[in-house]
Enzyme design. Sequence first.
Site, PDB file in Angstrom:
ATOM      1  N   LYS A   1      -6.438   5.703  10.880  1.00  0.00           N
ATOM      2  CA  LYS A   1      -7.839   5.371  11.189  1.00  0.00           C
ATOM      3  C   LYS A   1      -7.919   5.031  12.682  1.00  0.00           C
ATOM      4  CE  LYS A   1      -9.825   2.488   8.073  1.00  0.00           C
ATOM      5  NZ  LYS A   1     -10.253   1.137   7.611  1.00  0.00           N
TER       6      LYS A   1
ATOM      7  N   ASP B   1       0.995   3.320   4.485  1.00  0.00           N
ATOM      8  CA  ASP B   1      -0.169   3.882   3.802  1.00  0.00           C
ATOM      9  C   ASP B   1      -1.248   4.262   4.814  1.00  0.00           C
ATOM     10  OD1 ASP B   1      -0.629   1.230   4.550  1.00  0.00           O
ATOM     11  OD2 ASP B   1      -1.497   0.625   2.636  1.00  0.00           O
TER      12      ASP B   1
ATOM     13  N   ASP C   1      -4.314   1.225  10.888  1.00  0.00           N
ATOM     14  CA  ASP C   1      -5.715   0.868  11.150  1.00  0.00           C
ATOM     15  C   ASP C   1      -5.781   0.257  12.562  1.00  0.00           C
ATOM     16  OD1 ASP C   1      -8.404   0.136  10.751  1.00  0.00           O
ATOM     17  OD2 ASP C   1      -7.911  -1.626   9.578  1.00  0.00           O
TER      18      ASP C   1
ATOM     19  N   GLY D   1       0.770  -1.243   0.000  1.00  0.00           N
ATOM     20  CA  GLY D   1       0.000   0.000   0.000  1.00  0.00           C
ATOM     21  C   GLY D   1       0.797   1.287   0.000  1.00  0.00           C
TER      22      GLY D   1
ATOM     23  N   ASP E   1      -5.761  -0.827  -1.765  1.00  0.00           N
ATOM     24  CA  ASP E   1      -6.536  -1.717  -2.638  1.00  0.00           C
ATOM     25  C   ASP E   1      -7.809  -2.233  -1.993  1.00  0.00           C
ATOM     26  OD1 ASP E   1      -5.101  -3.406  -0.712  1.00  0.00           O
ATOM     27  OD2 ASP E   1      -5.854  -5.084  -1.895  1.00  0.00           O
TER      28      ASP E   1
ATOM     29  N   ARG F   1      -5.653   0.303  -6.664  1.00  0.00           N
ATOM     30  CA  ARG F   1      -4.448   0.968  -6.166  1.00  0.00           C
ATOM     31  C   ARG F   1      -4.049   2.143  -7.049  1.00  0.00           C
ATOM     32  NH1 ARG F   1      -2.139  -2.368  -2.229  1.00  0.00           N
ATOM     33  NH2 ARG F   1      -2.313  -4.599  -2.593  1.00  0.00           N
TER      34      ARG F   1
HETATM   35  P1  5GP Z   1      -3.470  -2.661  10.485  1.00  0.00           P
HETATM   36  O1  5GP Z   1      -4.866  -3.066  10.821  1.00  0.00           O
HETATM   37  O2  5GP Z   1      -2.494  -3.744  10.839  1.00  0.00           O
HETATM   38  O3  5GP Z   1      -3.125  -1.328  11.117  1.00  0.00           O
HETATM   39  O4  5GP Z   1      -3.422  -2.452   8.933  1.00  0.00           O
HETATM   40  C1  5GP Z   1      -3.089  -3.517   8.103  1.00  0.00           C
HETATM   41  C2  5GP Z   1      -3.190  -3.180   6.656  1.00  0.00           C
HETATM   42  O5  5GP Z   1      -4.551  -3.311   6.297  1.00  0.00           O
HETATM   43  C3  5GP Z   1      -2.798  -1.784   6.229  1.00  0.00           C
HETATM   44  O6  5GP Z   1      -1.436  -1.618   6.026  1.00  0.00           O
HETATM   45  C4  5GP Z   1      -3.544  -1.715   4.914  1.00  0.00           C
HETATM   46  O7  5GP Z   1      -2.783  -2.336   3.912  1.00  0.00           O
HETATM   47  C5  5GP Z   1      -4.799  -2.503   5.220  1.00  0.00           C
HETATM   48  N1  5GP Z   1      -5.890  -1.582   5.531  1.00  0.00           N
HETATM   49  C6  5GP Z   1      -6.339  -1.149   6.723  1.00  0.00           C
HETATM   50  N2  5GP Z   1      -7.361  -0.307   6.570  1.00  0.00           N
HETATM   51  C7  5GP Z   1      -7.567  -0.221   5.235  1.00  0.00           C
HETATM   52  C8  5GP Z   1      -8.483   0.515   4.422  1.00  0.00           C
HETATM   53  O8  5GP Z   1      -9.355   1.270   4.870  1.00  0.00           O
HETATM   54  N3  5GP Z   1      -8.368   0.338   3.081  1.00  0.00           N
HETATM   55  C9  5GP Z   1      -7.429  -0.479   2.521  1.00  0.00           C
HETATM   56  N4  5GP Z   1      -7.416  -0.556   1.190  1.00  0.00           N
HETATM   57  N5  5GP Z   1      -6.549  -1.157   3.254  1.00  0.00           N
HETATM   58  C10 5GP Z   1      -6.627  -1.028   4.596  1.00  0.00           C
HETATM   59 MG    MG Z   2      -0.036  -1.240   4.739  1.00  0.00          MG
END
Ligand code: 5GP
Ligand code: MG
Length: 177
Positions: A131, A100, A103, A44, A159, A165
């Site tokens: 987020k 990117d 979350d 991402g 994505d 993307r």
């Molecule tokens: P984490 O939950 O570990 O912080 O995020 C893991 C990955 O999930 C991020 O790096 C990203 O690639 C994907 N991700 C989390 N939230 C979103 C979103 O709203 N949209 C997209 N496309 N990917 C997300």
């Molecule tokens: Mg990521």
Amino acid sequence: MGSQRRFTILFTRDEIEATVKKLAAEIRQDYLGKHPILIGVLKGSFMFLADLIRLLDFPLEVEFVRLSSYGRGTKSSGKIRMVHSLRSKIKGRHVLVIEDIVDTGLTTSFVLDYLGRKKPASLKVCALTDKPSRRQIPVNIDYRGLTVPNKFIVGYGLDWDERFRNLPDIYVVENEG
Ligand code: 5GP
Ligand code: MG
């Protein structure tokens, strides 16, 4: 069958560009002369990293790590594994992780743990988007771009099932009906 998706623009390419400029200015101030290693978290972050480093006019290196936490679709599997590892030496170097989106925070904290064990001189995080409503684990974001509501976003590297993307703007995508 064939559920409809609604795309609503969240951040325009101009807003993204202004954010990348702002982050680059902050990073330049802190890392000028430090020859940092910027580590993009694939996939991402590739577009953000490419735009960001073109605004950084001093010596730096680029590396990538790849992890997976999301499977197909938009639900996190909660499992993380490293599917790429680093070539360059991290020990004693100034390391800046490029994300990117943060979350749940699970991916970023996994990367920080992994890199931290390699004893860098410093270790910080730059995230284009954040987020915070979904955080499961606290992550200190040193350079933070845009705050995202509790919605799934696509575009500018992000994505949905490997698609979208290439969109130059960032959209919220929702299933309709
Ligand atoms: P984490 O939950 O570990 O912080 O995020 C893991 C990955 O999930 C991020 O790096 C990203 O690639 C994907 N991700 C989390 N939230 C979103 C979103 O709203 N949209 C997209 N496309 N990917 C997300
Ligand atoms: Mg990521």
